[in-house]
Design a protein around this motif. Structure first.
Motif, PDB file in Angstrom:
ATOM      1  N   LEU A  27      -0.480  61.236  85.941  1.00 30.52           N
ATOM      2  CA  LEU A  27      -0.716  61.513  87.358  1.00 30.52           C
ATOM      3  C   LEU A  27       0.588  61.447  88.145  1.00 30.52           C
ATOM      4  CD1 LEU A  27      -2.733  62.033  89.655  1.00 30.52           C
ATOM      5  CD2 LEU A  27      -2.955  59.556  89.871  1.00 30.52           C
ATOM      6  N   LEU A  28       1.388  60.419  87.893  1.00 37.89           N
ATOM      7  CA  LEU A  28       2.674  60.323  88.577  1.00 37.89           C
ATOM      8  C   LEU A  28       3.603  61.460  88.175  1.00 37.89           C
ATOM      9  CD1 LEU A  28       3.482  56.501  88.552  1.00 37.89           C
ATOM     10  CD2 LEU A  28       2.765  57.911  90.468  1.00 37.89           C
ATOM     11  N   GLY A  29       3.541  61.855  86.917  1.00 38.58           N
ATOM     12  CA  GLY A  29       4.357  62.986  86.471  1.00 38.58           C
ATOM     13  C   GLY A  29       3.947  64.279  87.140  1.00 38.58           C
ATOM     14  N   ALA A  30       2.637  64.476  87.318  1.00 38.62           N
ATOM     15  CA  ALA A  30       2.151  65.687  87.976  1.00 38.62           C
ATOM     16  C   ALA A  30       2.536  65.702  89.449  1.00 38.62           C
ATOM     17  CB  ALA A  30       0.635  65.784  87.830  1.00 38.62           C
ATOM     18  N   LEU A  31       2.609  64.527  90.053  1.00 36.15           N
ATOM     19  CA  LEU A  31       3.004  64.436  91.458  1.00 36.15           C
ATOM     20  C   LEU A  31       4.515  64.527  91.634  1.00 36.15           C
ATOM     21  CD1 LEU A  31       0.617  61.589  92.660  1.00 36.15           C
ATOM     22  CD2 LEU A  31       0.414  64.038  93.114  1.00 36.15           C
ATOM     23  N   GLY A  32       5.237  64.473  90.533  1.00 38.26           N
ATOM     24  CA  GLY A  32       6.687  64.585  90.595  1.00 38.26           C
ATOM     25  C   GLY A  32       7.389  63.265  90.808  1.00 38.26           C
ATOM     26  N   VAL A  33       6.655  62.160  90.781  1.00 39.17           N
ATOM     27  CA  VAL A  33       7.267  60.853  90.982  1.00 39.17           C
ATOM     28  C   VAL A  33       8.071  60.442  89.757  1.00 39.17           C
ATOM     29  CG1 VAL A  33       6.801  58.408  91.421  1.00 39.17           C
ATOM     30  CG2 VAL A  33       5.447  60.172  92.578  1.00 39.17           C
ATOM     31  N   ALA A  34       7.524  60.660  88.587  1.00 38.44           N
ATOM     32  CA  ALA A  34       8.216  60.352  87.332  1.00 38.44           C
ATOM     33  C   ALA A  34       8.677  61.664  86.714  1.00 38.44           C
ATOM     34  CB  ALA A  34       7.287  59.618  86.370  1.00 38.44           C
ATOM     35  N   ALA A  35       9.922  61.713  86.341  1.00 34.03           N
ATOM     36  CA  ALA A  35      10.488  62.942  85.778  1.00 34.03           C
ATOM     37  C   ALA A  35      10.010  63.118  84.346  1.00 34.03           C
ATOM     38  CB  ALA A  35      12.007  62.891  85.836  1.00 34.03           C
TER      39      ALA A  35
ATOM     40  N   GLY B 164      15.987  57.286  84.432  1.00 38.91           N
ATOM     41  CA  GLY B 164      14.984  57.503  85.472  1.00 38.91           C
ATOM     42  C   GLY B 164      13.623  57.858  84.902  1.00 38.91           C
ATOM     43  N   GLY B 165      13.605  58.675  83.874  1.00 39.47           N
ATOM     44  CA  GLY B 165      12.345  59.048  83.236  1.00 39.47           C
ATOM     45  C   GLY B 165      11.682  57.886  82.535  1.00 39.47           C
ATOM     46  N   ILE B 166      12.489  57.062  81.883  1.00 36.71           N
ATOM     47  CA  ILE B 166      11.942  55.890  81.183  1.00 36.71           C
ATOM     48  C   ILE B 166      11.382  54.889  82.186  1.00 36.71           C
ATOM     49  CG2 ILE B 166      12.569  53.880  79.772  1.00 36.71           C
ATOM     50  CD1 ILE B 166      14.493  55.752  78.263  1.00 36.71           C
ATOM     51  N   ILE B 167      12.118  54.623  83.263  1.00 33.25           N
ATOM     52  CA  ILE B 167      11.640  53.688  84.286  1.00 33.25           C
ATOM     53  C   ILE B 167      10.375  54.220  84.941  1.00 33.25           C
ATOM     54  CG2 ILE B 167      12.189  52.678  86.536  1.00 33.25           C
ATOM     55  CD1 ILE B 167      15.100  52.452  85.499  1.00 33.25           C
ATOM     56  N   GLY B 168      10.328  55.523  85.214  1.00 30.13           N
ATOM     57  CA  GLY B 168       9.126  56.128  85.791  1.00 30.13           C
ATOM     58  C   GLY B 168       7.933  56.028  84.857  1.00 30.13           C
ATOM     59  N   SER B 169       8.169  56.217  83.575  1.00 25.29           N
ATOM     60  CA  SER B 169       7.092  56.101  82.590  1.00 25.29           C
ATOM     61  C   SER B 169       6.587  54.667  82.478  1.00 25.29           C
ATOM     62  CB  SER B 169       7.572  56.584  81.218  1.00 25.29           C
ATOM     63  OG  SER B 169       7.847  57.956  81.249  1.00 25.29           O
ATOM     64  N   ILE B 170       7.493  53.715  82.503  1.00 25.76           N
ATOM     65  CA  ILE B 170       7.092  52.307  82.431  1.00 25.76           C
ATOM     66  C   ILE B 170       6.295  51.928  83.673  1.00 25.76           C
ATOM     67  CG2 ILE B 170       7.961  49.923  82.487  1.00 25.76           C
ATOM     68  CD1 ILE B 170      10.275  50.913  80.684  1.00 25.76           C
ATOM     69  N   ALA B 171       6.789  52.325  84.835  1.00 22.29           N
ATOM     70  CA  ALA B 171       6.098  51.988  86.086  1.00 22.29           C
ATOM     71  C   ALA B 171       4.727  52.650  86.151  1.00 22.29           C
ATOM     72  CB  ALA B 171       6.945  52.403  87.278  1.00 22.29           C
ATOM     73  N   GLY B 172       4.672  53.936  85.852  1.00 20.28           N
ATOM     74  CA  GLY B 172       3.395  54.652  85.904  1.00 20.28           C
ATOM     75  C   GLY B 172       2.391  54.115  84.907  1.00 20.28           C
ATOM     76  N   GLY B 173       2.842  53.832  83.709  1.00 24.14           N
ATOM     77  CA  GLY B 173       1.950  53.308  82.691  1.00 24.14           C
ATOM     78  C   GLY B 173       1.470  51.905  82.996  1.00 24.14           C
ATOM     79  N   GLY B 174       2.388  51.045  83.397  1.00 22.17           N
ATOM     80  CA  GLY B 174       2.018  49.660  83.702  1.00 22.17           C
ATOM     81  C   GLY B 174       1.076  49.546  84.885  1.00 22.17           C
ATOM     82  N   VAL B 175       1.386  50.276  85.941  1.00 27.60           N
ATOM     83  CA  VAL B 175       0.524  50.236  87.126  1.00 27.60           C
ATOM     84  C   VAL B 175      -0.831  50.865  86.828  1.00 27.60           C
ATOM     85  CG1 VAL B 175       0.279  51.121  89.478  1.00 27.60           C
ATOM     86  CG2 VAL B 175       2.437  50.119  88.757  1.00 27.60           C
ATOM     87  N   GLY B 176      -0.824  52.000  86.151  1.00 33.29           N
ATOM     88  CA  GLY B 176      -2.087  52.661  85.815  1.00 33.29           C
ATOM     89  C   GLY B 176      -2.971  51.795  84.936  1.00 33.29           C
ATOM     90  N   GLY B 177      -2.382  51.145  83.953  1.00 35.44           N
ATOM     91  CA  GLY B 177      -3.138  50.261  83.070  1.00 35.44           C
ATOM     92  C   GLY B 177      -3.697  49.057  83.808  1.00 35.44           C
TER      93      GLY B 177
ATOM     94  N   GLY C 279      -5.550  53.694  80.992  1.00 39.65           N
ATOM     95  CA  GLY C 279      -5.014  53.742  82.350  1.00 39.65           C
ATOM     96  C   GLY C 279      -3.540  54.088  82.387  1.00 39.65           C
ATOM     97  N   GLY C 280      -2.795  53.604  81.408  1.00 37.86           N
ATOM     98  CA  GLY C 280      -1.369  53.922  81.340  1.00 37.86           C
ATOM     99  C   GLY C 280      -1.124  55.401  81.115  1.00 37.86           C
ATOM    100  N   GLY C 281      -1.892  55.986  80.220  1.00 37.55           N
ATOM    101  CA  GLY C 281      -1.754  57.428  79.980  1.00 37.55           C
ATOM    102  C   GLY C 281      -2.133  58.235  81.201  1.00 37.55           C
ATOM    103  N   LEU C 282      -3.245  57.863  81.830  1.00 35.77           N
ATOM    104  CA  LEU C 282      -3.686  58.591  83.033  1.00 35.77           C
ATOM    105  C   LEU C 282      -2.733  58.381  84.200  1.00 35.77           C
ATOM    106  CD1 LEU C 282      -7.536  57.874  82.910  1.00 35.77           C
ATOM    107  CD2 LEU C 282      -6.360  59.999  82.329  1.00 35.77           C
ATOM    108  N   GLY C 283      -2.319  57.132  84.411  1.00 34.70           N
ATOM    109  CA  GLY C 283      -1.414  56.833  85.520  1.00 34.70           C
ATOM    110  C   GLY C 283      -0.065  57.510  85.367  1.00 34.70           C
ATOM    111  N   GLY C 284       0.480  57.471  84.176  1.00 39.55           N
ATOM    112  CA  GLY C 284       1.767  58.114  83.931  1.00 39.55           C
ATOM    113  C   GLY C 284       1.700  59.624  84.090  1.00 39.55           C
TER     114      GLY C 284
END
Length: 95
Positions: free
Chosen positions: A49-57, A65-78, A42-47
């Motif tokens: 997906l957010l990257g494709a949407l432009g939310v995480a750089a 900003g990229g690290i925080i976006g990766s942590i948020a996307g991965g944690g939420v997705g997982g 889920g973390g890989g998919l969520g991160g």
């Protein structure tokens, strides 16, 4: 190599997110290993997906900003994937 760093962060935070979701939803938990595996997926998919949407750089994954976006996307997705699979497991067990 810099494109690999955000993915690794997403996978690790996904495993953490999956285990946090499992701890919060004790009846739906799949155990530490199951929660971790679902969290990693889920973390890989969520991160991604957010990257494709432009939310995480994704291109600047090593800045704050990229690290925080990766942590948020991965944690939420997982956490979300673990919660979905855990809810399905609980629903099937009731039948």
């Amino acid at each position: 190599m810099s494109g690999l760093v955000p993915l690794i962060i997403q996978l690790i935070s996904g495993a953490v997110g999956g285990n946090v979701a499992g701890a919060l939803m004790k009846k739906s938990s799949l155990g530490t290993l199951g929660n971790s595996i679902l969290g990693i997926i889920g973390g890989g998919l969520g991160g991604q997906l957010l990257g494709a949407l432009g939310v995480a750089a994704q291109s600047s994954g090593t800045d704050a900003g990229g690290i925080i976006g990766s942590i948020a996307g991965g944690g939420v997705g997982g956490g979300i994937l673990m919660a979905i699979v855990g809810a399905v497991k609980s629903a099937m067990a009731k039948k």
